[in-house]
Design an enzyme around this catalytic site. Sequence first.
Site, mmCIF file in Angstrom:
data_model
loop_
_atom_site.group_PDB
_atom_site.id
_atom_site.type_symbol
_atom_site.label_atom_id
_atom_site.label_comp_id
_atom_site.label_asym_id
_atom_site.label_seq_id
_atom_site.Cartn_x
_atom_site.Cartn_y
_atom_site.Cartn_z
ATOM 1 N N LYS A 216 24.339 -21.261 -14.009
ATOM 2 C CA LYS A 216 22.852 -21.753 -13.449
ATOM 3 C C LYS A 216 23.334 -21.952 -11.929
ATOM 4 C CE LYS A 216 23.297 -25.978 -13.137
ATOM 5 N NZ LYS A 216 23.366 -26.985 -12.391
ATOM 6 N N THR B 272 23.481 -31.227 -9.813
ATOM 7 C CA THR B 272 23.437 -30.095 -8.871
ATOM 8 C C THR B 272 22.138 -29.369 -9.430
ATOM 9 O OG1 THR B 272 25.927 -29.628 -8.944
ATOM 10 C CG2 THR B 272 24.400 -27.802 -8.415
ATOM 11 N N LYS C 118 25.681 -27.571 -1.765
ATOM 12 C CA LYS C 118 26.378 -27.614 -3.267
ATOM 13 C C LYS C 118 26.408 -26.154 -3.744
ATOM 14 C CE LYS C 118 28.626 -28.445 -6.938
ATOM 15 N NZ LYS C 118 28.133 -29.497 -7.998
#
Length: 303
Positions: free
Chosen positions: A249, A95, A181
């Site tokens: 994050k 990711t 995502k």
Amino acid sequence: MEVGFLGLGIMGKAMATNLIRNGFKLTVWNRTLSKCDELVELGASIGETPAAVVKKCKYTIAMLSDPSVSLSVVFDKDGVLEQICPGKSYVDMSTVDADTSSKICEAITSKGGSFLEAPVSGSKKPAEDGQLVILAAGEKSSNYSLCSLLLALYDEATPAFDIMGKKSFFLGQVGNGAKMKLVVNMIMGSMMNTFSEGLVLADRSGLDPHTLLDVLDLGGIANPMFRLKGPTMIQNSYPPAFPLKHQQKDMRLALALGDENAVSMPVAAAANEAFKKARSLGLGDLDFSAVHETVKTTLKNSS
């Protein structure tokens, strides 16, 4: 099929294990090489560096923790770029943000290799069960042969995707997988914050949080995340399926994507602050549901 696999954290280990158990020959690498031992017991071999893995394998999959690690594994000494060449393919399932994915794509294709981004939706249990959702995307080009090569790589990767996931999507040009995502994880992180507040509010109002879970599960907002995480959150237990530091994050990267597109996201921004607070409390390595602790801490401090 001989496949390289870079990154054996919570997700990568489960995904690689499923590939081995379904007949794939794997060469694996991790920054801490001892993490490869369990996979070796299942039949994998070890590559000493990312470059060594790429040299040996036609296809290499990466499942790494964040953009900086993804870039390092490709560009640093003994990295992927040293051995990528025509006939070799790199599938990054980490990711990251779209810019990172584009940089990696440009570097891989400039040396004649093929690139596919394929981040996944799902955490530890879906990874173990082969029930991830795979969000693939690749380079957009007016060159017919290049587009054919890209679609061929997606088709060639599909047998592996079918083992690791329950559904895969091809979303078009490189960066679209990363964006999808981040949108998914932004929604998930915002939901988890609201869910945490609801659990604490029910408890402080004299209601049974377990009954709240039952009510939620019978209504229009029933979902697997509440069903899976709720009971352990009530017990103040947060075994890491998706570490909180990675969720924060992803919230940060999603907010940056919002800035790029002039989208105001005050709910996501507030959720990000809660995850940042949780990290400051030392909860980063616990499951992202540990953001629940920040709600309880805030109420304790105000009472």
